[in-house]
Design an enzyme around this catalytic site. Structure first.
Site, PDB file in Angstrom:
ATOM      1  N   ASN A  74       2.262   5.293 -10.317  1.00 61.03           N
ATOM      2  CA  ASN A  74       1.042   5.251 -11.115  1.00 61.03           C
ATOM      3  C   ASN A  74      -0.204   4.973 -10.270  1.00 61.03           C
ATOM      4  OD1 ASN A  74      -0.600   4.388 -13.730  1.00 61.03           O
ATOM      5  ND2 ASN A  74      -0.691   2.654 -12.299  1.00 61.03           N
TER       6      ASN A  74
ATOM      7  N   TYR B  30      -9.534  14.999  -6.814  1.00 61.38           N
ATOM      8  CA  TYR B  30      -8.630  14.355  -7.778  1.00 61.38           C
ATOM      9  C   TYR B  30      -7.742  15.383  -8.484  1.00 61.38           C
ATOM     10  CZ  TYR B  30      -7.281  11.305 -11.690  1.00 61.38           C
ATOM     11  OH  TYR B  30      -6.581  10.573 -12.627  1.00 61.38           O
TER      12      TYR B  30
ATOM     13  N   LYS C  96      -3.664  15.720  -8.331  1.00 60.17           N
ATOM     14  CA  LYS C  96      -2.797  15.620  -9.514  1.00 60.17           C
ATOM     15  C   LYS C  96      -2.025  16.917  -9.739  1.00 60.17           C
ATOM     16  CE  LYS C  96      -3.745  11.330 -10.620  1.00 60.17           C
ATOM     17  NZ  LYS C  96      -2.707  10.290 -10.574  1.00 60.17           N
TER      18      LYS C  96
ATOM     19  N   ASP D  13       0.875  -1.172   0.000  1.00 61.96           N
ATOM     20  CA  ASP D  13       0.000   0.000   0.000  1.00 61.96           C
ATOM     21  C   ASP D  13       0.916   1.227   0.000  1.00 61.96           C
ATOM     22  OD1 ASP D  13      -1.602   2.145   0.632  1.00 61.96           O
ATOM     23  OD2 ASP D  13      -2.584   1.192   2.351  1.00 61.96           O
TER      24      ASP D  13
HETATM   25  P1  NAP Z   1      -7.032   1.534 -12.204  1.00 60.66           P
HETATM   26  O1  NAP Z   1      -7.455   0.744 -13.379  1.00 60.66           O
HETATM   27  O2  NAP Z   1      -8.013   1.763 -11.112  1.00 60.66           O
HETATM   28  O3  NAP Z   1      -5.666   0.938 -11.601  1.00 60.66           O
HETATM   29  C1  NAP Z   1      -5.058   1.562 -10.494  1.00 60.66           C
HETATM   30  C2  NAP Z   1      -4.391   0.509  -9.637  1.00 60.66           C
HETATM   31  O4  NAP Z   1      -3.822   1.166  -8.477  1.00 60.66           O
HETATM   32  C3  NAP Z   1      -5.386  -0.518  -9.104  1.00 60.66           C
HETATM   33  O5  NAP Z   1      -4.867  -1.818  -9.260  1.00 60.66           O
HETATM   34  C4  NAP Z   1      -5.526  -0.149  -7.639  1.00 60.66           C
HETATM   35  O6  NAP Z   1      -5.887  -1.221  -6.806  1.00 60.66           O
HETATM   36  C5  NAP Z   1      -4.121   0.348  -7.340  1.00 60.66           C
HETATM   37  N1  NAP Z   1      -4.073   1.091  -6.079  1.00 60.66           N
HETATM   38  C6  NAP Z   1      -5.055   1.867  -5.527  1.00 60.66           C
HETATM   39  N2  NAP Z   1      -4.671   2.321  -4.336  1.00 60.66           N
HETATM   40  C7  NAP Z   1      -3.419   1.835  -4.105  1.00 60.66           C
HETATM   41  C8  NAP Z   1      -2.508   1.936  -3.031  1.00 60.66           C
HETATM   42  N3  NAP Z   1      -2.818   2.636  -1.920  1.00 60.66           N
HETATM   43  N4  NAP Z   1      -1.326   1.294  -3.117  1.00 60.66           N
HETATM   44  C9  NAP Z   1      -1.014   0.566  -4.206  1.00 60.66           C
HETATM   45  N5  NAP Z   1      -1.839   0.420  -5.257  1.00 60.66           N
HETATM   46  C10 NAP Z   1      -3.033   1.043  -5.204  1.00 60.66           C
HETATM   47  O7  NAP Z   1      -6.564   2.994 -12.692  1.00 60.66           O
HETATM   48  P2  NAP Z   1      -5.953   3.477 -14.105  1.00 60.66           P
HETATM   49  O8  NAP Z   1      -7.046   4.040 -14.898  1.00 60.66           O
HETATM   50  O9  NAP Z   1      -5.063   2.431 -14.668  1.00 60.66           O
HETATM   51  O10 NAP Z   1      -5.097   4.718 -13.576  1.00 60.66           O
HETATM   52  C11 NAP Z   1      -3.700   4.622 -13.299  1.00 60.66           C
HETATM   53  C12 NAP Z   1      -3.180   6.028 -13.018  1.00 60.66           C
HETATM   54  O11 NAP Z   1      -3.438   6.868 -14.151  1.00 60.66           O
HETATM   55  C13 NAP Z   1      -3.854   6.705 -11.819  1.00 60.66           C
HETATM   56  O12 NAP Z   1      -2.911   7.476 -11.120  1.00 60.66           O
HETATM   57  C14 NAP Z   1      -4.884   7.602 -12.475  1.00 60.66           C
HETATM   58  O13 NAP Z   1      -5.207   8.703 -11.665  1.00 60.66           O
HETATM   59  C15 NAP Z   1      -4.136   8.023 -13.732  1.00 60.66           C
HETATM   60  N6  NAP Z   1      -5.026   8.454 -14.812  1.00 60.66           N
HETATM   61  C16 NAP Z   1      -5.964   7.617 -15.353  1.00 60.66           C
HETATM   62  C17 NAP Z   1      -6.778   8.075 -16.380  1.00 60.66           C
HETATM   63  C18 NAP Z   1      -7.805   7.206 -17.045  1.00 60.66           C
HETATM   64  O14 NAP Z   1      -8.590   7.744 -17.865  1.00 60.66           O
HETATM   65  N7  NAP Z   1      -7.863   5.916 -16.765  1.00 60.66           N
HETATM   66  C19 NAP Z   1      -6.641   9.388 -16.845  1.00 60.66           C
HETATM   67  C20 NAP Z   1      -5.691  10.211 -16.260  1.00 60.66           C
HETATM   68  C21 NAP Z   1      -4.880   9.730 -15.255  1.00 60.66           C
HETATM   69  P3  NAP Z   1      -7.470  -1.563  -6.524  1.00 60.66           P
HETATM   70  O15 NAP Z   1      -8.253  -1.069  -7.720  1.00 60.66           O
HETATM   71  O16 NAP Z   1      -7.498  -3.041  -6.373  1.00 60.66           O
HETATM   72  O17 NAP Z   1      -7.834  -0.820  -5.294  1.00 60.66           O
END
Ligand code: NAP
Length: 244
Positions: free
Chosen positions: A83, A147, A151, A56
């Site tokens: 990430n 959020y 960021k 975590d």
């Molecule tokens: P995602 O599919 O929800 O994957 C994020 C991963 O991070 C999940 O496996 C989650 O675990 C894990 N996580 C959450 N809290 C954590 C913690 N305390 N310690 C370790 N791991 C943790 O998200 P994503 O869309 O791939 O996003 C990845 C990054 O890109 C994030 O920082 C997000 O803000 C950024 N981002 C995403 C988008 C988009 O459109 N998808 C756009 C801009 C930026 P659980 O889900 O099992 O809790």
């Protein structure tokens, strides 16, 4: 085969982090995939050149344990990709305080704790690369006070660290994705997602691999003079927010 370069990627069990861990592995890194929960994909967990470690990122003790085992098992950390991130969207008048705290805690404090632990090791080595995953949303998105603020904090943290760590051979940059197809965005109601896609200049949603490609570029030693920058991977959405 043991690889000489090591990267640590957080939030790597799914979505963007998963694509980054795979991409850096194919670029020649041993990928240490870190997440709060184990990946569902057994092939990923057992892949050659990928090691999963549960951690975590908001827990300083777990973060220290993580880096101790990376150093004892692999010897160094060459690249850190922060990430791991969460969303808890709501208009401010409906947002519970806990949702503000949780988002800041994971997205900003988690990134800070990881940077703090890794930068000590990279400083000793005299080289390293940190890539923080921000978001285009730091420029502003209604419903995302928590959020966007987290960021914006990640962007500020990145810029300050580039000043603090540059002299030790460590480059610190951010990648700011726009709308990307991941489990995070798949949780959105279908009609909301459709509207968001139509508000993109490209009328398309990006792929995790689009973000992984930018990370791979920044992790390449040939781009090490890029420092303190934010690279948008958003189909141009950051150019203007009023597309309809
Ligand atoms: P995602 O599919 O929800 O994957 C994020 C991963 O991070 C999940 O496996 C989650 O675990 C894990 N996580 C959450 N809290 C954590 C913690 N305390 N310690 C370790 N791991 C943790 O998200 P994503 O869309 O791939 O996003 C990845 C990054 O890109 C994030 O920082 C997000 O803000 C950024 N981002 C995403 C988008 C988009 O459109 N998808 C756009 C801009 C930026 P659980 O889900 O099992 O809790």
């Amino acid at each position: 085969m043991k690889k000489s370069k090591v990267c640590v990627v957080t939030g790597a069990s799914k979505g963007i982090g998963n694509a980054i861990a795979k991409r850096l592995n194919s670029d020649g890194y041993h990928s240490v995939a870190v997440d709060i929960n184990e990946p569902d994909d057994d092939d990923f967990k057992s892949a050659d050149g990928i090691t999963f470690i549960k951690c975590d990122v908001t827990n300083e003790e777990e973060v220290h344990k993580l880096f101790s085992s990376v150093i004892s098992d692999f010897g160094s950390v060459d690249v850190l990709v922060n990430n791991a991130g969460i969303i808890r969207d709501n208009m401010i008048w409906n947002m519970p305080e806990q949702d503000f705290d949780n988002v800041i805690n994971v997205n900003l404090k988690g990134t800070w704790l990881m940077c703090k632990a890794a930068s000590g090791l990279m400083k000793e080595k005299g080289s390293g690369c940190i890539i923080n995953i921000a978001s285009r949303a730091w420029l502003g998105n209604a419903g995302q006070t928590n959020y966007a603020a987290s960021k914006a904090g990640v962007v500020a943290l990145t810029r300050v660290l580039s000043l603090e760590l540059g002299r030790y051979g460590i480059a610190v940059n951010a990648v700011a994705p726009g709308l990307i197809d991941t489990p995070m965005t798949r949780k959105l109601p279908a009609e909301v997602l459709e509207k968001l896609i139509l508000a993109q200049p490209t009328r398309k949603i990006g792929l995790p691999e689009d973000v992984a490609h930018a990370v791979s570029f920044l992790a390449d030693s040939r781009t090490s003079f890029i420092n303190g920058q934010v690279i948008y991977v958003d189909g141009g959405k950051s150019v203007a927010s009023n597309m309809v």
